[in-house]
Design an enzyme around this catalytic site. Structure first.
Site, short mmCIF file in Angstrom:
data_model
loop_
_atom_site.label_atom_id
_atom_site.label_comp_id
_atom_site.label_asym_id
_atom_site.label_seq_id
_atom_site.Cartn_x
_atom_site.Cartn_y
_atom_site.Cartn_z
N SER A 145 0.30 25.53 25.14
CA SER A 145 1.44 25.98 25.83
C SER A 145 1.37 26.07 27.39
CB SER A 145 1.39 27.24 25.18
OG SER A 145 2.43 28.04 25.80
N LYS A 171 3.83 21.96 24.44
CA LYS A 171 4.94 22.67 24.53
C LYS A 171 5.03 23.32 26.08
CE LYS A 171 4.85 27.88 23.39
NZ LYS A 171 4.62 28.66 22.10
N LYS A 173 7.36 25.83 28.60
CA LYS A 173 8.15 27.24 28.64
C LYS A 173 9.53 26.76 29.33
CE LYS A 173 5.37 30.33 26.73
NZ LYS A 173 5.82 30.90 25.52
N ASP A 198 9.74 26.37 24.53
CA ASP A 198 9.81 27.99 24.07
C ASP A 198 10.68 28.61 25.21
OD1 ASP A 198 9.41 30.57 23.15
OD2 ASP A 198 7.13 30.32 23.19
N GLU A 223 11.81 26.78 20.48
CA GLU A 223 11.27 28.15 19.89
C GLU A 223 12.00 29.07 20.55
OE1 GLU A 223 6.98 28.21 20.82
OE2 GLU A 223 6.73 30.40 20.22
N ASP A 248 9.80 32.69 16.70
CA ASP A 248 8.60 33.23 16.89
C ASP A 248 8.92 34.79 16.99
OD1 ASP A 248 6.38 34.56 18.47
OD2 ASP A 248 6.33 33.15 19.85
N LYS A 272 2.22 34.18 14.05
CA LYS A 272 1.04 34.91 15.11
C LYS A 272 0.83 36.17 14.28
CE LYS A 272 2.94 33.75 19.38
NZ LYS A 272 3.82 34.21 20.52
N GLY A 300 -0.17 31.67 19.61
CA GLY A 300 -1.02 32.28 20.39
C GLY A 300 -0.64 33.47 21.14
O1 OSB Z 1 5.96 32.90 22.98
O2 OSB Z 1 4.38 31.47 22.30
C1 OSB Z 1 4.66 32.45 23.09
C2 OSB Z 1 1.76 33.80 25.32
C3 OSB Z 1 2.05 35.08 25.29
C4 OSB Z 1 3.22 35.58 24.60
C5 OSB Z 1 3.94 34.84 24.05
C6 OSB Z 1 3.87 33.26 23.87
C7 OSB Z 1 2.65 32.91 24.76
C8 OSB Z 1 2.31 31.49 24.47
C9 OSB Z 1 0.83 31.18 24.92
O3 OSB Z 1 3.13 30.67 24.52
C10 OSB Z 1 0.07 30.83 23.54
C11 OSB Z 1 -1.10 30.56 23.71
O4 OSB Z 1 -1.69 29.32 24.03
O5 OSB Z 1 -2.25 31.61 23.47
MG MG Z 2 6.81 31.61 21.64
#
Ligand code: OSB
Ligand code: MG
Length: 378
Positions: A145, A171, A173, A198, A223, A248, A272, A300
């Site tokens: 991510s 992925k 953001k 995402d 996402e 999510d 998650k 994650g």
């Molecule tokens: O939306 O998936 C998410 C991290 C913190 C809060 C939300 C998200 C995330 C990540 C990181 O996208 C995922 C990871 O590599 O742990």
């Molecule tokens: Mg997410």
């Protein structure tokens, strides 16, 4: 497939909670903010037979991703959830959710406590979490991510670095104003890679025209474009997009997953354990999606080595057909709190095989990141 063989009971003597602050190797920016330090709560349960179990409460410092946050989780865990478990004394991991059920919400806090009980019980059984869950894969493909960078060129360079390390899925953001150009830059630099975006709830249905323009980038999925409770709006948006929607934030339980699927709000699910109240509820979502032919992947929360090991076990279950955000520890941390942190090998992460989570705590590292602690006793 529900858990085939339940775990042994654990007799809880003590629950130790710590707030840790662990520096990130680089700032992590999402539509809701930038983090430079991972603040997280680590749970240790001590059992009457002398064995320990470890868990992690994946809240962040501020309630920006969800309503949960460190101090809220600390308060509910020390004042309500921890005492309720200690009052029960002896319990199996499968009992934890039921004992904590009267307390509304606070799923991340519940998940962290349940994980510590699971780890203690499975360690004393000599079973790995992966085998307990019915996981089949020995290694899992690893996605990464990538946070919002200074500009699209910087993003391409960052993605290039992760691809060079071997990550098999990227992925990125996005947020309003940092969506189409960023995605276009990554897609044109790397035409063939598995790519997804995402939004972390940053849009409304009024942005449907912009979001529909993402269709041209051949994304695996988008996402959580809309708010956590926008289930009907997500269903309406799904009608406007070719790109699959993957929820999510909205998927807070197996029931929420079932409802979102029934309404056509999502066709892929990010699982998650923290968000849904524990690894056992995560398994229920896996099972219902597998029965319905819905692909899932493991999300994650910048886990430490504790949660990262558990995520690898979960993601090794057969319904996890898409690469998850189970990246190597060094993607976030220069120093982790476990002795042998997760590494990337040929784009994959190895599923731990030792008893419980299969990780040993690095006591010195744990101590060095601890900023607060509390011990609850029977
Ligand atoms: O939306 O998936 C998410 C991290 C913190 C809060 C939300 C998200 C995330 C990540 C990181 O996208 C995922 C990871 O590599 O742990
Ligand atoms: Mg997410």
């Amino acid at each position: 497939m529900p858990i085939a063989t339940p775990a042994a009971s654990a007799s809880l003597d003590e629950i130790e909670l710590r707030v840790l602050q662990i520096p990130l190797v680089s700032p992590f920016t999402t539509s809701f903010g930038t983090e430079t330090v991972r603040e997280v709560i680590v749970v240790r349960v001590r059992t009457a037979d002398g064995g320990d179990g470890w868990g992690e409460i994946v809240t962040q410092q501020a309630p920006l991703y969800s309503s949960e946050y460190t101090q809220g989780a600390w308060d509910v865990a020390t004042r309500w959830l921890g005492p309720a478990l200690l009052e029960r004394g002896t319990l199996a991991p499968e009992d934890v959710a039921r004992v904590l059920e009267p307390f509304v919400g606070h799923r991340m806090a519940k998940a962290g406590l349940e994980l510590a009980v699971l780890d203690a019980a499975l360690r004393s059984d000599g079973r790995s979490l992966a085998s307990y869950l019915g996981a089949t894969a020995k290694t899992i493909p690893s996605g990464v991510s990538v946070g919002i960078q200074a500009d699209p060129a910087a993003l391409v360079e960052t993605v290039q670095g992760y691809l060079a390390e071997g990550y098999v899925r990227i992925k990125i953001k996005i947020r309003p104003g940092r969506d189409l150009a960023d995605t276009a830059a990554v897609r044109s630099a790397f035409p063939g890679i598995p790519l997804q975006v995402d939004a972390n709830s940053a849009y409304t249905l009024a942005d449907a025209d912009t979001l529909a323009q993402l269709d041209r980038f051949d994304l695996l999925l988008i996402e959580q474009p809309l708010q956590e409770d926008d289930i009907v709006d997500h269903a309406a948006l799904a009608q406007r997009l070719r790109t699959p929607i993957c929820l999510d934030e909205s998927i807070t339980s197996a029931k929420a997953a079932r409802d979102a699927l029934a309404l056509g709000a999502t066709t892929v699910i990010n699982i998650k354990a923290g968000r849904v109240g524990g690894y056992l509820e995560a398994v229920r979502i896996h099972d219902l999606c597998r029965d319905a032919g819905i692909p899932v992947w493991c999300g994650g929360m910048l886990e430490t080595g504790i949660g990262r090991a558990a995520n690898a076990a979960l993601a090794a279950m057969p319904g996890f057909t898409l690469p998850g955000d189970v990246s190597a520890s060094d993607r976030f941390y220069a120093r982790d709190i476990v002795a042998s942190p997760v590494v990337l090998e040929d784009g994959h992460v190895r599923v731990p095989t030792g008893p419980g989570l299969g990780v040993e705590i690095d006591a010195e590292a744990l101590e060095s990141f601890t900023v607060a602690r509390a011990t609850l006793r029977r």
